[in-house]
Design a protein around this motif. Structure first.
Motif, PDB file in Angstrom:
ATOM      1  N   UNK B 379       0.848  -1.193   0.000  1.00  0.00           N
ATOM      2  CA  UNK B 379       0.000   0.000   0.000  1.00  0.00           C
ATOM      3  C   UNK B 379       0.884   1.243   0.000  1.00  0.00           C
ATOM      4  N   UNK B 408      -7.821  -0.249  -4.536  1.00  0.00           N
ATOM      5  CA  UNK B 408      -7.940   1.199  -4.373  1.00  0.00           C
ATOM      6  C   UNK B 408      -6.696   1.934  -4.819  1.00  0.00           C
ATOM      7  N   UNK B 444       2.255  -4.605   3.464  1.00  0.00           N
ATOM      8  CA  UNK B 444       3.310  -3.658   3.841  1.00  0.00           C
ATOM      9  C   UNK B 444       3.013  -2.321   3.200  1.00  0.00           C
ATOM     10  N   UNK B 445       3.244  -1.277   3.961  1.00  0.00           N
ATOM     11  CA  UNK B 445       3.055   0.062   3.415  1.00  0.00           C
ATOM     12  C   UNK B 445       4.423   0.677   3.151  1.00  0.00           C
ATOM     13  N   UNK B 454       1.922  -3.698   7.971  1.00  0.00           N
ATOM     14  CA  UNK B 454       0.673  -3.150   8.520  1.00  0.00           C
ATOM     15  C   UNK B 454      -0.461  -4.164   8.342  1.00  0.00           C
ATOM     16  N   UNK B 455      -0.094  -5.435   8.315  1.00  0.00           N
ATOM     17  CA  UNK B 455      -1.088  -6.472   8.027  1.00  0.00           C
ATOM     18  C   UNK B 455      -2.283  -6.375   8.987  1.00  0.00           C
ATOM     19  N   UNK B 456      -1.982  -6.236  10.261  1.00  0.00           N
ATOM     20  CA  UNK B 456      -3.069  -6.239  11.250  1.00  0.00           C
ATOM     21  C   UNK B 456      -3.983  -5.032  11.036  1.00  0.00           C
ATOM     22  N   UNK B 457      -3.381  -3.884  10.861  1.00  0.00           N
ATOM     23  CA  UNK B 457      -4.185  -2.673  10.635  1.00  0.00           C
ATOM     24  C   UNK B 457      -4.991  -2.772   9.336  1.00  0.00           C
ATOM     25  N   UNK B 458      -4.296  -3.230   8.298  1.00  0.00           N
ATOM     26  CA  UNK B 458      -4.980  -3.266   7.004  1.00  0.00           C
ATOM     27  C   UNK B 458      -6.101  -4.295   7.006  1.00  0.00           C
ATOM     28  N   UNK B 460      -8.000  -4.970   9.452  1.00  0.00           N
ATOM     29  CA  UNK B 460      -9.149  -4.317  10.097  1.00  0.00           C
ATOM     30  C   UNK B 460      -9.841  -3.358   9.129  1.00  0.00           C
ATOM     31  N   UNK B 461      -9.038  -2.621   8.375  1.00  0.00           N
ATOM     32  CA  UNK B 461      -9.605  -1.669   7.409  1.00  0.00           C
ATOM     33  C   UNK B 461     -10.356  -2.418   6.309  1.00  0.00           C
ATOM     34  N   UNK B 464     -13.604  -3.866   7.266  1.00  0.00           N
ATOM     35  CA  UNK B 464     -14.654  -2.870   7.466  1.00  0.00           C
ATOM     36  C   UNK B 464     -15.225  -2.382   6.144  1.00  0.00           C
ATOM     37  N   UNK B 465     -14.422  -2.451   5.106  1.00  0.00           N
ATOM     38  CA  UNK B 465     -14.814  -1.830   3.842  1.00  0.00           C
ATOM     39  C   UNK B 465     -15.349  -2.848   2.833  1.00  0.00           C
TER      40      UNK B 465
END
Lengths: 176, 601
Positions: B379, B408, B444-445, B454-458, B460-461, B464-465
């Motif tokens: 990302x 995206x 990975x960002x 950022x696997x865990x954060x992504x 979650x995102x 949600x989407x």
């Protein structure tokens, strides 16, 4: 042959210096495993830690802000207590001269967690803090999708290769 | 003294472009580096060396052999590639000085001509990009051949003539522009060595034969970026290149371009032909590029701007008074003060960009080793990083196939259809969520020069989407989509699969009514011998139509409208059936066609 040697001599000296200075530091990948911290409820568009929350419709950061496309969406962490008290979504948005002069006025409509919020009209260029109350029912998950769309935007290729909507500097979701 | 005059331009010019030696690979480099991996048989080797590629070019020496051999020896270490480019350029600077000396008879030309050429911003591509080695090597071939011809005219010794022919012929393996060499030799003969124009004429026959053969195997493009447009705009394009040849500071370039033309006119009126030869060099070499109006690029000026160096040397050589010398030196200073810093800036900028690419590629290699078998999603990839670094799939050189952009990303990276289709690099949303739910993907960002997990954060995102599910597109030859293939598909071959006579796959239903199903693929000649082949399309057991394929081994593409009732369905089953197949020895199945992609549009 002497001329050739003479021509290549500076190159050879440069290379000795180049490789000599750098032999100790091989090219290593800089990979950071699992960033600490949680998703954010509020962030500036230049915050690299929040980049993962910009789902689509955002161009690269330019200083503190980013251009959006006609449609853009992001994901925000639901603030503590918002499910009980409700919250406020704030978007710091600039309608640039180039957009307003071409499109006259434009409406921005957003939804959060599937709940539509009242649209905002940009009839003149300038910066606005678009604030909308978000009902408690919208806070139905830990992470909420925020989807926005503009009634008009500048299509890709009209003034540059990117599709251009408005400029967004920050977003904030807070509980009341 | 002469030794010093020769070596100073080499030191200065290579110094200005020194960041170029620190550059890594970019864009086409990765395609050329990948050539090595295509070679499994002797036939593959011949194809790798001689098959027209990249706008129909066949540059056997400067691209194919260069990348094949250096990749074989040095892998993805860019430094040896860059050293060869710089060494060749050092030789070029010597040769330009020598040519200028021959042209003017003035010793200081050894210094002036290479110095003027060597700091030109038009060299920023050849000096920073290994794929453009063809320019550097072609300059070397043209200069060498011409100096041999000049030696022949000076001595009458035939060996120099034949050596010139040899270099000239070898030059066709370097760059197509080599075909203009007879024009350069003729210009020299007419302007500087009358009586020697006849030996040049056979060289035109060689160029003509090469052009015919080249056009036969690499037909001219009639549309798009590389279309040849021969019309009234050619003089205007020439004018633009002439001005741009003097650098990127427009006002200064106009002043210098105008001054140079006035100088040439004045000298021709006085029957001094040295400046005319310099102009001939510029015009003859840029000439074949002028019809490529849709692909106006400063890097085409790399070899023509040698003419500007020759022109500067000519101006210096006729300066007799202190005032005229001062005027010439002031002009040089104006040019140098704008051109050299700009060249340096470009070289630094490109070096930094390629370093980002190196960080990305090496970072992905590290991630792949740490997460074997997992999809790697990236990302926050910038437009530059994608189009310069990721589009040509550099990861495949490291044996890593499954690297994608997060969904995206296509909205933040501007579309550049002339370079490729970004959608091919994006994992569809439903599959992204499915892969993350199953723990089969890491994200990975890109943050500066770091790749941050950022696997865990992504996850979650994305959760949600989007919802997990099937994609509305299946790239048949991509293992990522294997889950969506049901029956009738043979194993992956490079980037495609054969379909048996009948193949079944699953897609997510169309989002809205009015969508259609697009089928893309190739049909082998053997199946078309009896006549056109029909491919029928059924969805959820209902036959929707059929399309005929009649051209062998050419990509076919057809759309079948989908019923409105399918809109919103989570899953549809698509069956494709060829009207006939051909048997495979020892196997029970029959092969049908090659399908590359099935998608809902």
């Amino acid at each position: 042959m002497r001329r050739l040697t003479a021509a290549l001599l500076p190159l050879a000296i440069g290379l000795v210096l180049e490789t000599g200075c750098k032999s100790s530091r091989r090219h290593r990948a800089q990979v950071v495993e699992e960033e600490s911290g949680e998703l954010l409820s509020s962030f500036g568009m230049s915050n690299p830690k929040a980049a993962v929350q910009l789902v689509k419709g955002f161009h690269e950061a330019e200083g503190l802000w980013r251009w959006t496309q006609g449609k853009f969406s992001m994901a925000l962490k639901s603030p503590k207590d918002a499910a009980a008290k409700g919250g406020v979504l704030t978007l710091q948005i600039t309608a640039p001269e180039v957009t307003v002069s071409r499109l006259q006025s434009l409406d921005l409509a957003c939804s959060i967690g599937g709940t539509a919020l009242a649209p905002e009209t940009f009839a003149s260029p300038g910066e606005k803090y678009v604030k909308r109350d978000v009902p408690p029912a919208a806070f139905n998950a830990d992470v909420l999708p925020v989807e926005c769309s503009l009634s008009k935007f500048i299509k890709a290729g009209e003034i540059e290769i990117r599709e251009l909507g408005v400029i967004i500097t920050s977003v904030s979701l807070e509980s009341k | 003294m002469n030794w010093l005059l020769r070596i100073v331009p080499v030191v200065v010019c290579l110094g200005v472009y020194w960041p170029g030696i620190q550059c890594w690979f970019r864009m086409d480099d990765f395609a050329w580096l990948g050539l090595w991996h295509e070679i499994h048989t002797r036939r593959d080797l011949l194809l790798a060396l001689f098959e027209p590629r990249a706008q129909g070019t066949i540059r056997v020496i400067s691209e194919r052999l260069f990348f094949l051999s250096f990749y074989h020896w040095f892998g993805m270490d860019a430094l040896p590639f860059r050293i060869l480019v710089f060494a060749t350029q050092a030789v070029n600077l010597l040769l330009v000085g020598q040519l200028a000396w021959k042209l003017t008879g003035h010793r200081w030309s050894l210094l002036a001509a290479p110095l003027i050429w060597g700091v030109n911003p038009a060299l920023s591509a050849p000096m920073t990009w290994s794929s453009v080695y063809n320019q550097t090597l072609c300059a070397c071939a043209l200069l060498t051949a011409l100096l041999l011809f000049i030696r022949y005219t000076e001595t009458g010794a035939r060996k120099f003539y034949w050596l010139q022919v040899l270099v000239f012929v070898i030059g066709f393996g370097v760059l197509e522009i080599n075909a203009v060499y007879p024009g350069l030799a003729l210009a020299w003969a007419v302007l500087r060595a009358p009586g020697y124009w006849k030996p040049v004429l056979p060289l035109f026959a060689v160029s003509g034969a090469y052009t015919l053969i080249h056009n036969h195997f690499a037909p001219k493009q009639r549309s798009g970026l590389y279309a040849l447009l021969i019309d009234w705009q050619i003089p205007s394009t020439l004018g633009s290149y002439w001005v741009d040849g003097f650098g990127t500071w427009l006002k200064v370039s106009w002043i210098l371009a105008g001054t140079a033309l006035a100088f040439v006119g004045w000298r021709i009126a006085r029957r001094d032909w040295a400046p005319a030869f310099a102009i001939a060099w510029f015009v003859l070499i840029i000439g074949p590029i002028l019809p490529l109006r849709n692909h106006y690029s400063h890097y085409y000026l790399g070899i023509p701007t040698i003419g500007l160096g020759l022109l500067g040397a000519a101006a210096l050589s006729i300066s007799r008074t202190a005032a005229s010398k001062l005027a010439v030196l002031a002009t040089f200073a104006l040019y140098g003060a704008t051109a050299a810093p700009e060249s340096r800036r470009l070289a630094l900028d490109i070096r930094d960009r390629t370093r980002e690419i190196r960080q990305l590629v090496l970072g992905v290699e590290h991630i792949s080793k740490a997460n074997p078998g997992k999809l790697i999603l990236l990302s926050n990839v910038s437009s530059n990083l994608f189009w310069w670094g990721m589009n040509e799939r550099p990861f495949r050189l490291l044996g890593i196939d499954r690297v994608f952009l997060v969904p995206g990303s296509e909205t933040s990276i501007p579309d550049m259809p002339e370079y490729g289709d970004i959608r091919e690099h994006i994992l569809p949303p439903g599959q992204t969520v499915s892969a993350l739910n199953r723990g089969q993907a890491v994200v990975y960002t890109v943050s500066g020069r770091e790749l941050i997990n950022v696997t865990r954060k992504y996850h979650a995102v994305a959760s949600a989407v989007w919802r997990p599910g099937l994609a509305a597109i299946v790239r048949i030859g991509d293992p990522v989509f294997a889950d969506q293939l049901v029956t009738g598909w043979r194993p992956i071959e490079t980037s495609y699969r054969w379909m048996e006579k009948r193949g079944v796959l699953r897609l997510s239903g169309p989002e809205k009514a009015g969508s259609s199903l697009r089928i893309e693929g190739y049909c082998p000649a053997v199946l078309l011998k009896p006549g056109p082949l029909e491919i029928s399309v059924s969805v959820d057991g209902v036959r929707l139509g059929a399309s005929a394929v009649s051209n062998p081994d050419v990509q076919f593409q057809f759309d079948t409208p989908l019923p409105a009732s399918l809109a919103g369905k989570e899953q549809i089953e698509v069956a494709l059936e060829a009207s006939r197949g051909f048997p495979v020895e020892g196997e029970a199945y029959q092969l049908g066609v090659v399908i590359t992609e099935v998608s809902i549009r």
